[in-house]
Design a protein around this motif. Structure first.
Motif, PDB file in Angstrom:
ATOM      1  N   GLU A 167       0.827  -1.211   0.000  1.00  0.00           N
ATOM      2  CA  GLU A 167       0.000   0.000   0.000  1.00  0.00           C
ATOM      3  C   GLU A 167       0.861   1.261   0.000  1.00  0.00           C
ATOM      4  O   GLU A 167       0.546   2.249  -0.665  1.00  0.00           O
ATOM      5  N   GLU A 168       1.944   1.223   0.764  1.00  0.00           N
ATOM      6  CA  GLU A 168       2.866   2.362   0.809  1.00  0.00           C
ATOM      7  C   GLU A 168       3.536   2.551  -0.554  1.00  0.00           C
ATOM      8  O   GLU A 168       3.708   3.679  -1.035  1.00  0.00           O
ATOM      9  N   GLU A 204       0.083  -7.528  -9.637  1.00  0.00           N
ATOM     10  CA  GLU A 204      -0.739  -7.972  -8.511  1.00  0.00           C
ATOM     11  C   GLU A 204      -0.504  -7.109  -7.277  1.00  0.00           C
ATOM     12  O   GLU A 204      -1.442  -6.798  -6.528  1.00  0.00           O
ATOM     13  N   ILE A 205       0.738  -6.684  -7.068  1.00  0.00           N
ATOM     14  CA  ILE A 205       1.070  -5.859  -5.900  1.00  0.00           C
ATOM     15  C   ILE A 205       0.333  -4.521  -5.951  1.00  0.00           C
ATOM     16  O   ILE A 205      -0.212  -4.052  -4.946  1.00  0.00           O
ATOM     17  N   LEU A 206       0.312  -3.897  -7.132  1.00  0.00           N
ATOM     18  CA  LEU A 206      -0.301  -2.578  -7.279  1.00  0.00           C
ATOM     19  C   LEU A 206      -1.826  -2.650  -7.385  1.00  0.00           C
ATOM     20  O   LEU A 206      -2.511  -1.670  -7.104  1.00  0.00           O
ATOM     21  N   GLY A 207      -2.338  -3.785  -7.793  1.00  0.00           N
ATOM     22  CA  GLY A 207      -3.786  -3.956  -7.855  1.00  0.00           C
ATOM     23  C   GLY A 207      -4.378  -3.509  -9.184  1.00  0.00           C
ATOM     24  O   GLY A 207      -3.800  -2.699  -9.910  1.00  0.00           O
ATOM     25  N   GLU A 208      -5.556  -4.022  -9.482  1.00  0.00           N
ATOM     26  CA  GLU A 208      -6.210  -3.715 -10.751  1.00  0.00           C
ATOM     27  C   GLU A 208      -6.690  -2.270 -10.832  1.00  0.00           C
ATOM     28  O   GLU A 208      -6.906  -1.741 -11.923  1.00  0.00           O
ATOM     29  N   ASP A 209      -6.877  -1.631  -9.678  1.00  0.00           N
ATOM     30  CA  ASP A 209      -7.393  -0.259  -9.674  1.00  0.00           C
ATOM     31  C   ASP A 209      -6.282   0.789  -9.677  1.00  0.00           C
ATOM     32  O   ASP A 209      -6.555   1.981  -9.519  1.00  0.00           O
ATOM     33  N   PHE A 210      -5.043   0.369  -9.867  1.00  0.00           N
ATOM     34  CA  PHE A 210      -3.907   1.293  -9.766  1.00  0.00           C
ATOM     35  C   PHE A 210      -4.050   2.494 -10.702  1.00  0.00           C
ATOM     36  O   PHE A 210      -3.961   3.649 -10.273  1.00  0.00           O
ATOM     37  N   ILE A 211      -4.288   2.242 -11.980  1.00  0.00           N
ATOM     38  CA  ILE A 211      -4.390   3.337 -12.945  1.00  0.00           C
ATOM     39  C   ILE A 211      -5.649   4.164 -12.696  1.00  0.00           C
ATOM     40  O   ILE A 211      -5.637   5.395 -12.846  1.00  0.00           O
ATOM     41  N   ALA A 212      -6.733   3.514 -12.304  1.00  0.00           N
ATOM     42  CA  ALA A 212      -7.974   4.245 -12.016  1.00  0.00           C
ATOM     43  C   ALA A 212      -7.762   5.224 -10.862  1.00  0.00           C
ATOM     44  O   ALA A 212      -8.222   6.378 -10.914  1.00  0.00           O
ATOM     45  N   VAL A 213      -7.060   4.775  -9.835  1.00  0.00           N
ATOM     46  CA  VAL A 213      -6.775   5.648  -8.688  1.00  0.00           C
ATOM     47  C   VAL A 213      -5.862   6.794  -9.112  1.00  0.00           C
ATOM     48  O   VAL A 213      -6.061   7.949  -8.708  1.00  0.00           O
ATOM     49  N   LYS A 237       2.347   1.576  -3.506  1.00  0.00           N
ATOM     50  CA  LYS A 237       1.329   2.045  -4.445  1.00  0.00           C
ATOM     51  C   LYS A 237       1.105   3.547  -4.297  1.00  0.00           C
ATOM     52  O   LYS A 237       1.040   4.284  -5.292  1.00  0.00           O
ATOM     53  N   GLU A 238       1.016   4.025  -3.065  1.00  0.00           N
ATOM     54  CA  GLU A 238       0.793   5.449  -2.821  1.00  0.00           C
ATOM     55  C   GLU A 238       1.982   6.278  -3.297  1.00  0.00           C
ATOM     56  O   GLU A 238       1.809   7.380  -3.831  1.00  0.00           O
ATOM     57  N   LEU A 239       3.190   5.751  -3.129  1.00  0.00           N
ATOM     58  CA  LEU A 239       4.387   6.455  -3.585  1.00  0.00           C
ATOM     59  C   LEU A 239       4.354   6.650  -5.099  1.00  0.00           C
ATOM     60  O   LEU A 239       4.612   7.754  -5.602  1.00  0.00           O
ATOM     61  N   LEU A 240       4.023   5.598  -5.836  1.00  0.00           N
ATOM     62  CA  LEU A 240       3.994   5.691  -7.297  1.00  0.00           C
ATOM     63  C   LEU A 240       2.891   6.634  -7.777  1.00  0.00           C
ATOM     64  O   LEU A 240       3.091   7.409  -8.721  1.00  0.00           O
ATOM     65  N   ILE A 241       1.750   6.588  -7.135  1.00  0.00           N
ATOM     66  CA  ILE A 241       0.657   7.488  -7.513  1.00  0.00           C
ATOM     67  C   ILE A 241       1.049   8.938  -7.239  1.00  0.00           C
ATOM     68  O   ILE A 241       0.733   9.844  -8.023  1.00  0.00           O
TER      69      ILE A 241
END
Length: 206
Positions: free
Chosen positions: A99-100, A127-136, A102-106
């Motif tokens: 989660e940390e 899988e680590i970043l999740g399917e909603d990564f780009i949507a977020v 993912k938030e860093l990359l966003i």
């Protein structure tokens, strides 16, 4: 080995090298003086005065060489320490909680993207970043008043962590290895400049 021990050994080695250089320079200077004295007895004091000047110049050059070698050894030691620190930093980045991470990359995307890019990430991290990564990420951009039209592409090769933003043919490399490499190069240049500043100033004066 701790940095203090490395620097102490460098000081000891540098002192030894300096002594060897100065001994050789002194021998060369004495040889010139002896030769000049023999010739000076027949041709006057001009040759002897010139020899004294040459001897002083030889010793000055020898001291500069010794100091330069010492600074080079210090630079190499500090570069080794820097490499170790950045290797450890890279490992810590790669060991971040998902989660940390993912938030860093966003957060990086929100500061570097205009919202129309293709985001390239490693297939291994899908899988680590999740399917909603780009949507977020797109939603974050829209909240900032930017376009939210990012697309995603997955690289079969491991990028080392982080991502790449592609705008047409332009790549913005935000992978961990690339970012740390740039930081490391800047730091090494800064240290080299600091270590050799006096030498460079001396050369410009002369």
């Amino acid at each position: 080995m701790p940095l203090e021990d490395i620097l102490r050994k460098i000081e000891e080695k540098a002192a030894q090298i300096k002594e060897e250089i100065l001994t050789a320079a002194k021998a060369e200077a004495e040889s010139k003086l002896k030769d000049a004295a023999q010739r000076g007895s027949a041709l006057g004091t001009g040759i002897l005065e010139q020899a004294y000047q040459e001897a002083a110049q030889i010793e000055s050059i020898a001291v500069s060489r010794a100091e330069m070698q010492k600074k080079q050894m210090l630079l190499e030691a500090k570069q080794a320490v820097i490499s170790q620190v950045f290797d450890e930093a890279l490992k810590e980045l790669r060991d971040m909680h998902s989660e940390e991470y993912k938030e860093l990359l966003i957060d990086w995307i929100s500061h570097r993207a205009d919202g129309t890019e293709e985001v390239i990430i490693s297939e291994l991290e899908k899988e680590i970043l999740g399917e909603d990564f780009i949507a977020v990420a797109n939603q974050r951009l829209k909240e900032m008043g930017k376009r939210g039209n990012l697309t995603v592409a997955y690289s079969p090769e491991y990028l080392g962590g982080g991502l790449i933003l592609r705008r047409d043919k332009v790549l913005d490399n935000l992978t961990f290895p690339a970012i740390l490499r740039f930081m490391k190069e800047d730091l090494e240049v800064e240290i080299a400049t600091m270590l050799f500043k006096e030498t460079q100033e001396g050369e410009s004066v002369s």
